[in-house]
Design a protein around this motif. Structure first.
Motif, PDB file in Angstrom:
ATOM      1  N   PHE A   1       0.844  -1.193   0.000  1.00 39.65           N
ATOM      2  CA  PHE A   1       0.000   0.000   0.000  1.00 39.65           C
ATOM      3  C   PHE A   1       0.877   1.240   0.000  1.00 39.65           C
ATOM      4  N   ASP A   2       0.249   2.401  -0.181  1.00 42.40           N
ATOM      5  CA  ASP A   2       0.997   3.652  -0.098  1.00 42.40           C
ATOM      6  C   ASP A   2       1.472   3.904   1.334  1.00 42.40           C
ATOM      7  N   GLU A   3       0.636   3.534   2.292  1.00 38.23           N
ATOM      8  CA  GLU A   3       1.010   3.615   3.707  1.00 38.23           C
ATOM      9  C   GLU A   3       0.405   2.409   4.419  1.00 38.23           C
ATOM     10  N   ALA A   4       1.164   1.803   5.301  1.00 43.07           N
ATOM     11  CA  ALA A   4       0.674   0.707   6.141  1.00 43.07           C
ATOM     12  C   ALA A   4       0.925   1.110   7.589  1.00 43.07           C
ATOM     13  N   LEU A   5      -0.141   1.344   8.337  1.00 50.53           N
ATOM     14  CA  LEU A   5      -0.039   1.849   9.708  1.00 50.53           C
ATOM     15  C   LEU A   5      -0.397   0.745  10.698  1.00 50.53           C
ATOM     16  N   ASP A   6       0.441   0.581  11.699  1.00 48.59           N
ATOM     17  CA  ASP A   6       0.200  -0.491  12.661  1.00 48.59           C
ATOM     18  C   ASP A   6      -0.819  -0.085  13.726  1.00 48.59           C
ATOM     19  N   GLU A   7      -1.072  -0.988  14.668  1.00 58.36           N
ATOM     20  CA  GLU A   7      -2.106  -0.761  15.671  1.00 58.36           C
ATOM     21  C   GLU A   7      -1.711   0.243  16.742  1.00 58.36           C
ATOM     22  N   TYR A   8      -0.468   0.709  16.730  1.00 56.18           N
ATOM     23  CA  TYR A   8      -0.003   1.658  17.738  1.00 56.18           C
ATOM     24  C   TYR A   8      -0.039   3.103  17.248  1.00 56.18           C
ATOM     25  N   VAL A   9      -0.382   3.311  15.989  1.00 53.19           N
ATOM     26  CA  VAL A   9      -0.451   4.647  15.429  1.00 53.19           C
ATOM     27  C   VAL A   9      -1.704   5.353  15.952  1.00 53.19           C
ATOM     28  N   THR A  10      -1.569   6.620  16.319  1.00 51.81           N
ATOM     29  CA  THR A  10      -2.688   7.390  16.854  1.00 51.81           C
ATOM     30  C   THR A  10      -3.495   8.023  15.720  1.00 51.81           C
ATOM     31  N   ASN A  11      -4.701   8.486  16.054  1.00 46.86           N
ATOM     32  CA  ASN A  11      -5.519   9.174  15.062  1.00 46.86           C
ATOM     33  C   ASN A  11      -4.850  10.469  14.599  1.00 46.86           C
ATOM     34  N   ASP A  12      -4.096  11.102  15.482  1.00 47.72           N
ATOM     35  CA  ASP A  12      -3.383  12.314  15.101  1.00 47.72           C
ATOM     36  C   ASP A  12      -2.336  12.008  14.035  1.00 47.72           C
ATOM     37  N   GLN A  13      -1.642  10.903  14.186  1.00 46.52           N
ATOM     38  CA  GLN A  13      -0.653  10.501  13.185  1.00 46.52           C
ATOM     39  C   GLN A  13      -1.326  10.110  11.875  1.00 46.52           C
ATOM     40  N   VAL A  14      -2.476   9.441  11.969  1.00 48.66           N
ATOM     41  CA  VAL A  14      -3.226   9.087  10.762  1.00 48.66           C
ATOM     42  C   VAL A  14      -3.588  10.349   9.992  1.00 48.66           C
ATOM     43  N   TYR A  15      -4.044  11.371  10.713  1.00 51.02           N
ATOM     44  CA  TYR A  15      -4.427  12.631  10.067  1.00 51.02           C
ATOM     45  C   TYR A  15      -3.235  13.265   9.357  1.00 51.02           C
ATOM     46  N   ARG A  16      -2.107  13.335  10.042  1.00 46.07           N
ATOM     47  CA  ARG A  16      -0.938  14.010   9.468  1.00 46.07           C
ATOM     48  C   ARG A  16      -0.395  13.285   8.238  1.00 46.07           C
ATOM     49  N   VAL A  17      -0.543  11.972   8.208  1.00 52.00           N
ATOM     50  CA  VAL A  17      -0.029  11.192   7.081  1.00 52.00           C
ATOM     51  C   VAL A  17      -1.002  11.200   5.902  1.00 52.00           C
ATOM     52  N   THR A  18      -2.307  11.289   6.174  1.00 49.97           N
ATOM     53  CA  THR A  18      -3.295  11.107   5.117  1.00 49.97           C
ATOM     54  C   THR A  18      -4.035  12.380   4.714  1.00 49.97           C
TER      55      THR A  18
ATOM     56  N   SER B   1     -14.345  -2.894  11.742  1.00 47.40           N
ATOM     57  CA  SER B   1     -12.935  -2.767  11.372  1.00 47.40           C
ATOM     58  C   SER B   1     -12.309  -1.470  11.876  1.00 47.40           C
ATOM     59  N   GLY B   2     -13.117  -0.562  12.398  1.00 46.02           N
ATOM     60  CA  GLY B   2     -12.575   0.666  12.968  1.00 46.02           C
ATOM     61  C   GLY B   2     -12.735   1.907  12.118  1.00 46.02           C
ATOM     62  N   LYS B   3     -13.656   1.902  11.159  1.00 41.19           N
ATOM     63  CA  LYS B   3     -13.841   3.067  10.283  1.00 41.19           C
ATOM     64  C   LYS B   3     -14.261   4.302  11.073  1.00 41.19           C
ATOM     65  N   THR B   4     -15.297   4.154  11.903  1.00 38.94           N
ATOM     66  CA  THR B   4     -15.804   5.295  12.669  1.00 38.94           C
ATOM     67  C   THR B   4     -14.754   5.812  13.628  1.00 38.94           C
ATOM     68  N   PHE B   5     -14.055   4.931  14.298  1.00 37.42           N
ATOM     69  CA  PHE B   5     -13.008   5.313  15.245  1.00 37.42           C
ATOM     70  C   PHE B   5     -11.924   6.129  14.546  1.00 37.42           C
ATOM     71  N   THR B   6     -11.560   5.719  13.345  1.00 38.24           N
ATOM     72  CA  THR B   6     -10.496   6.401  12.611  1.00 38.24           C
ATOM     73  C   THR B   6     -10.965   7.701  11.981  1.00 38.24           C
ATOM     74  N   MET B   7     -12.147   7.695  11.367  1.00 38.67           N
ATOM     75  CA  MET B   7     -12.591   8.839  10.578  1.00 38.67           C
ATOM     76  C   MET B   7     -13.193   9.973  11.397  1.00 38.67           C
ATOM     77  N   SER B   8     -13.793   9.671  12.539  1.00 40.50           N
ATOM     78  CA  SER B   8     -14.536  10.694  13.300  1.00 40.50           C
ATOM     79  C   SER B   8     -13.740  11.971  13.576  1.00 40.50           C
ATOM     80  N   PRO B   9     -12.503  11.890  14.047  1.00 43.55           N
ATOM     81  CA  PRO B   9     -11.780  13.140  14.347  1.00 43.55           C
ATOM     82  C   PRO B   9     -11.165  13.837  13.143  1.00 43.55           C
ATOM     83  N   LEU B  10     -11.100  13.164  12.001  1.00 46.74           N
ATOM     84  CA  LEU B  10     -10.388  13.736  10.856  1.00 46.74           C
ATOM     85  C   LEU B  10     -11.048  15.001  10.289  1.00 46.74           C
TER      86      LEU B  10
END
Length: 203
Positions: free
Chosen positions: A91-108, A132-141
């Motif tokens: 993939f373009d980015e593969a993020l593990d289970e320890y990455v925070t939502n803040d890091q997800v935002y900054r990368v994506t 799978s965690g869609k709501t958990f990941t997307m809500s703060p973005l």
């Protein structure tokens, strides 16, 4: 609610230095001549409490340096001996289970905000099965993106820029206006073959 299934990971979340470095590098390299392309990012959800109690195995490994997902599929030989067959997905980015939502935002999403002010368009959506965690990941973005957009238009050189917002939900085959008391809307195609959400409130 996808976020409910995120609770109870086997280990606590921690900051991933790889993602931090990648996000910082992406921010430095961004410029008018270097807009983000279409990117696919995958994030691993940690095993939750129910799965642990059930004795489920974690068969997914994330290689963040190579941006690949490794799936160890358990199979049986003819003599019923178990063995693991490893599958690799890039993939373009593969993020593990320890990455925070803040890091997800900054990368994506953060790089996409820059694109908006370079006469670009940006779309971000999550795909995955229930739990799978869609709501958990997307809500703060969207909240983070809105804050960054407002910071941009506060700049003196952008004082003539106006911001308009609309927000609607697609649920099954129905569309609701989230800024107008969840009014039911219709999606139609005009004479120029352009898809329009009829009656959508813009604020």
């Amino acid at each position: 609610h996808d976020g409910d299934l995120i609770e109870g990971p086997m280990q606590p979340f921690q900051v991933s230095p790889v993602s931090d470095a990648r996000a910082a590098a992406a921010q430095q390299q961004l410029g008018p001549a270097d807009p983000p392309k279409i990117r696919v990012v995958v994030r691993k959800r940690p095993i939750n409490k129910k799965e642990v109690e059930r004795g489920d195995e974690d068969i997914v490994e994330m290689d963040m340096r190579s941006n690949c997902v490794l799936v160890n599929e358990t199979k049986l030989k003819v003599d019923l001996t178990k063995y693991a067959e490893r599958h690799q997905f890039n993939f373009d980015e593969a993020l593990d289970e320890y990455v925070t939502n803040d890091q997800v935002y900054r990368v994506t999403v953060a790089p996409l905000v820059h694109t908006l002010f370079q006469n670009g368009k940006a779309t971000c959506f999550a795909y995955g099965q229930t739990g799978s965690g869609k709501t958990f990941t997307m809500s703060p973005l969207p909240i983070r993106a809105a804050a960054d957009i407002l910071q941009y238009i506060a700049r003196p050189e952008l004082r003539d820029v106006s911001l308009f917002v609309s927000c609607f939900e697609i649920y099954g085959n129905k569309v609701f206006d989230l800024l107008n008391m969840r009014k039911k809307l219709n999606i139609l195609e005009d004479g120029k073959k352009k898809v329009c959400v009829v009656g959508l409130k813009v604020g």
